[in-house]
Design a protein around this motif. Structure first.
Motif, mmCIF file in Angstrom:
data_model
loop_
_atom_site.group_PDB
_atom_site.id
_atom_site.type_symbol
_atom_site.label_atom_id
_atom_site.label_comp_id
_atom_site.label_asym_id
_atom_site.label_seq_id
_atom_site.Cartn_x
_atom_site.Cartn_y
_atom_site.Cartn_z
ATOM 1 N N LYS A 139 0.838 -1.206 0.000
ATOM 2 C CA LYS A 139 0.000 0.000 0.000
ATOM 3 C C LYS A 139 0.872 1.254 0.000
ATOM 4 O O LYS A 139 0.599 2.228 -0.699
ATOM 5 C CB LYS A 139 -0.926 -0.022 1.218
ATOM 6 C CG LYS A 139 -1.962 1.099 1.224
ATOM 7 C CD LYS A 139 -2.915 0.935 2.410
ATOM 8 C CE LYS A 139 -3.977 2.030 2.392
ATOM 9 N NZ LYS A 139 -4.933 1.878 3.539
ATOM 10 N N LEU A 140 1.966 1.210 0.772
ATOM 11 C CA LEU A 140 2.879 2.340 0.887
ATOM 12 C C LEU A 140 3.515 2.696 -0.453
ATOM 13 O O LEU A 140 3.696 3.875 -0.776
ATOM 14 C CB LEU A 140 3.978 2.027 1.913
ATOM 15 C CG LEU A 140 4.990 3.133 2.206
ATOM 16 C CD1 LEU A 140 4.320 4.312 2.905
ATOM 17 C CD2 LEU A 140 6.140 2.599 3.056
ATOM 18 N N VAL A 141 3.830 1.683 -1.251
ATOM 19 C CA VAL A 141 4.478 1.941 -2.542
ATOM 20 C C VAL A 141 3.469 2.135 -3.672
ATOM 21 O O VAL A 141 3.835 2.159 -4.852
ATOM 22 C CB VAL A 141 5.481 0.816 -2.914
ATOM 23 C CG1 VAL A 141 6.591 0.740 -1.897
ATOM 24 C CG2 VAL A 141 4.786 -0.537 -3.064
ATOM 25 N N GLY A 142 2.205 2.235 -3.325
ATOM 26 C CA GLY A 142 1.197 2.630 -4.305
ATOM 27 C C GLY A 142 0.613 1.521 -5.152
ATOM 28 O O GLY A 142 0.128 1.775 -6.258
ATOM 29 N N ILE A 143 0.626 0.299 -4.657
ATOM 30 C CA ILE A 143 0.009 -0.806 -5.397
ATOM 31 C C ILE A 143 -1.442 -0.951 -4.940
ATOM 32 O O ILE A 143 -1.701 -1.173 -3.751
ATOM 33 C CB ILE A 143 0.784 -2.122 -5.179
ATOM 34 C CG1 ILE A 143 2.161 -2.011 -5.832
ATOM 35 C CG2 ILE A 143 0.024 -3.321 -5.747
ATOM 36 C CD1 ILE A 143 3.021 -3.244 -5.700
ATOM 37 N N ILE A 195 8.170 6.353 -10.057
ATOM 38 C CA ILE A 195 9.102 5.631 -9.189
ATOM 39 C C ILE A 195 10.018 6.609 -8.459
ATOM 40 O O ILE A 195 10.267 6.475 -7.251
ATOM 41 C CB ILE A 195 9.928 4.605 -9.999
ATOM 42 C CG1 ILE A 195 9.021 3.492 -10.555
ATOM 43 C CG2 ILE A 195 11.036 4.009 -9.140
ATOM 44 C CD1 ILE A 195 8.321 2.660 -9.516
ATOM 45 N N ILE A 196 10.517 7.617 -9.169
ATOM 46 C CA ILE A 196 11.391 8.615 -8.541
ATOM 47 C C ILE A 196 10.618 9.407 -7.482
ATOM 48 O O ILE A 196 11.129 9.652 -6.376
ATOM 49 C CB ILE A 196 11.994 9.560 -9.597
ATOM 50 C CG1 ILE A 196 12.958 8.784 -10.499
ATOM 51 C CG2 ILE A 196 12.711 10.725 -8.929
ATOM 52 C CD1 ILE A 196 14.095 8.114 -9.764
ATOM 53 N N ASP A 197 9.385 9.801 -7.802
ATOM 54 C CA ASP A 197 8.554 10.512 -6.818
ATOM 55 C C ASP A 197 8.312 9.643 -5.591
ATOM 56 O O ASP A 197 8.324 10.135 -4.448
ATOM 57 C CB ASP A 197 7.215 10.923 -7.441
ATOM 58 C CG ASP A 197 7.352 12.087 -8.410
ATOM 59 O OD1 ASP A 197 8.399 12.757 -8.373
ATOM 60 O OD2 ASP A 197 6.424 12.301 -9.219
ATOM 61 N N LEU A 198 8.099 8.349 -5.819
ATOM 62 C CA LEU A 198 7.883 7.413 -4.717
ATOM 63 C C LEU A 198 9.121 7.328 -3.830
ATOM 64 O O LEU A 198 9.025 7.386 -2.596
ATOM 65 C CB LEU A 198 7.537 6.028 -5.278
ATOM 66 C CG LEU A 198 7.482 4.878 -4.274
ATOM 67 C CD1 LEU A 198 6.385 5.124 -3.242
ATOM 68 C CD2 LEU A 198 7.240 3.548 -4.996
ATOM 69 N N MET A 199 10.296 7.214 -4.441
ATOM 70 C CA MET A 199 11.534 7.116 -3.669
ATOM 71 C C MET A 199 11.785 8.394 -2.868
ATOM 72 O O MET A 199 12.211 8.338 -1.712
ATOM 73 C CB MET A 199 12.712 6.821 -4.601
ATOM 74 C CG MET A 199 12.690 5.419 -5.194
ATOM 75 S SD MET A 199 14.040 5.119 -6.360
ATOM 76 C CE MET A 199 15.465 5.291 -5.306
ATOM 77 N N LYS A 200 11.509 9.555 -3.467
ATOM 78 C CA LYS A 200 11.679 10.820 -2.743
ATOM 79 C C LYS A 200 10.722 10.906 -1.558
ATOM 80 O O LYS A 200 11.097 11.351 -0.469
ATOM 81 C CB LYS A 200 11.444 12.003 -3.692
ATOM 82 C CG LYS A 200 12.547 12.220 -4.705
ATOM 83 C CD LYS A 200 12.470 13.598 -5.339
ATOM 84 C CE LYS A 200 11.196 13.801 -6.116
ATOM 85 N NZ LYS A 200 11.156 15.121 -6.797
ATOM 86 N N GLN A 203 11.887 8.584 1.131
ATOM 87 C CA GLN A 203 13.088 9.149 1.765
ATOM 88 C C GLN A 203 12.699 10.191 2.818
ATOM 89 O O GLN A 203 13.241 10.205 3.924
ATOM 90 C CB GLN A 203 13.985 9.789 0.700
ATOM 91 C CG GLN A 203 15.255 10.421 1.276
ATOM 92 C CD GLN A 203 15.989 11.284 0.267
ATOM 93 O OE1 GLN A 203 15.462 11.595 -0.802
ATOM 94 N NE2 GLN A 203 17.196 11.685 0.593
ATOM 95 N N ASN A 204 11.732 11.032 2.475
ATOM 96 C CA ASN A 204 11.288 12.059 3.413
ATOM 97 C C ASN A 204 10.547 11.459 4.603
ATOM 98 O O ASN A 204 10.720 11.904 5.743
ATOM 99 C CB ASN A 204 10.383 13.066 2.694
ATOM 100 C CG ASN A 204 11.142 13.888 1.664
ATOM 101 O OD1 ASN A 204 12.326 14.127 1.809
ATOM 102 N ND2 ASN A 204 10.446 14.306 0.603
ATOM 103 N N LYS A 205 9.714 10.453 4.347
ATOM 104 C CA LYS A 205 8.922 9.849 5.417
ATOM 105 C C LYS A 205 9.776 9.024 6.373
ATOM 106 O O LYS A 205 9.586 9.063 7.588
ATOM 107 C CB LYS A 205 7.831 8.952 4.815
ATOM 108 C CG LYS A 205 6.658 9.701 4.220
ATOM 109 C CD LYS A 205 5.618 8.717 3.686
ATOM 110 C CE LYS A 205 4.413 9.450 3.099
ATOM 111 N NZ LYS A 205 3.434 8.487 2.509
ATOM 112 N N LEU A 206 10.717 8.253 5.815
ATOM 113 C CA LEU A 206 11.486 7.306 6.620
ATOM 114 C C LEU A 206 12.889 7.788 6.952
ATOM 115 O O LEU A 206 13.612 7.124 7.694
ATOM 116 C CB LEU A 206 11.572 5.955 5.879
ATOM 117 C CG LEU A 206 10.242 5.324 5.449
ATOM 118 C CD1 LEU A 206 10.486 4.057 4.652
ATOM 119 C CD2 LEU A 206 9.373 5.026 6.672
#
Length: 341
Positions: A139-143, A195-200, A203-206
């Motif tokens: 869910k966190l990675v948008g699936i 994918i890049i937006d997800l990684m950013k 990164q900010n959340k964790l």
């Protein structure tokens, strides 16, 4: 002062082959701070992926050999750790997103089981608790519909969704460091951006530190705070993303930037870097870029350049930037490369 999550010092990695010793990484040094995204860029064969695999100790020995250097993580030199000790770090403290998710994911196991394995091993969760956590990660990675998708196999996912699963696996145990080896190479442009937006966002959340291996400077500009430019197994320039993009100092970096399409430059032809990278079975004695460099001087052929600090944190290895280098003379043209910035 920011906490340093990872310190790579004078790393040298070679491969002993029938043809001879391939010197894949030669004297590499860099740091990664907590919450920082560091991009390692360069052409194929520059040593980027070998560097990421060396940090994870995924290089088979033999034929690979760590000839020199240290990889310090959490006060430990990873090079000196046993395979069993590294198994406790991989996945739990350092996560990795591999280049091709279709070959990295196990096609015979559901994606849920592949996420659950690491959670049960590293965090000691029960199977039911690990499965709940796996659903949360998807869910966190948008699936969408993670409760259903978790029971499906990799071939039932698109390329972009498989990459999201890889990110979920890598982040499941909340690692301090995430290594992404060409995470967007096989994806189309719109999925790359997602994918890049997800990684950013993650990164900010964790507050996870990221090393991203790529040849796509557009990706670098979007996610990184620091850039390391590699060529022929060596660092030729490193600095903040703004310094590298707006104040590059090495001819190789100039060439990389000239090969990127620009929206503010209509009718301008993209320029390629003429020639090919050197054979690392017998790398050049001097600067490895000199056969392709339109600014090469005699000293470039015999001595690797000294480090020049342009501004604090921005370092380059080029004789043109040396304080004693002639500033008015046009450098000697070598190898038929065109002159002019």
């Amino acid at each position: 002062m920011a906490e340093k999550i990872l310190q790579v010092k004078d790393l040298e990695v070679s491969f002993l082959t029938y043809a001879g010793e391939v010197k894949a990484v030669r004297g590499l040094s860099f740091d990664v701070e907590k919450g920082e995204a560091v991009a390692i860029v360069g052409e194929s064969g520059s040593g980027k992926s070998v560097t990421s695999q060396a940090i994870m100790k995924l290089i088979p020995t033999p034929p690979g050999v760590y000839k020199n250097g240290q990889i310090l993580f959490g006060g430990k030199d990873l090079i000196k750790l046993s395979n069993k000790e590294m198994e406790s770090i991989r996945g739990s403290e350092i996560g990795m997103i591999f280049q091709d998710p279709m070959t990295s994911l196990n096609p015979t196991m559901t994606v849920g089981r592949q996420i659950v394995e690491g959670l049960m091993k590293h965090q000691g969760l029960s199977k039911s608790d690990a499965m709940k956590r796996a659903v949360e990660m998807l869910k966190l990675v948008g699936i969408p519909n993670p409760e259903v998708r978790i029971k499906q196999y990799p071939h039932e996912f698109s390329g972009g969704m498989r990459q999201r699963v890889m990110i979920a696996i890598a982040l499941a145990c909340s690692p301090k460091l995430l290594i992404a080896d060409e995470p967007t190479t096989a994806l189309d442009v719109t999925i790359q951006a997602q994918i890049i937006d997800l990684m950013k966002d993650l990164q900010n959340k964790l507050d996870t530190s990221i090393i991203i291996i790529t040849h796509d400077l557009g990706v670098v500009a979007d996610i990184a705070q620091k850039v390391i430019v590699m060529y022929a197994g060596k660092v030729v320039e490193q600095g903040s993303v703004d310094e590298i993009f707006y104040n590059p100092q090495h001819p190789y970096t100039w060439g990389l930037l000239r090969s990127v399409p620009r929206l503010d430059s209509k009718g301008h032809r993209l320029e390629s870097i003429e020639g090919t990278p050197p054979d690392l079975l017998s790398p050049p004695k001097g600067c490895p870029f000199y056969p392709r460099c339109p600014y090469a001087m005699e000293i470039c052929t015999t001595h690797f350049p000294d480090e020049t600090e342009v501004v604090p944190g921005h370092k380059t290895y080029c004789w043109l930037q040396h304080p004693d280098a002639p500033k008015d003379d046009v450098p000697v043209k070598i190898g038929g490369a065109h002159n002019g910035r």
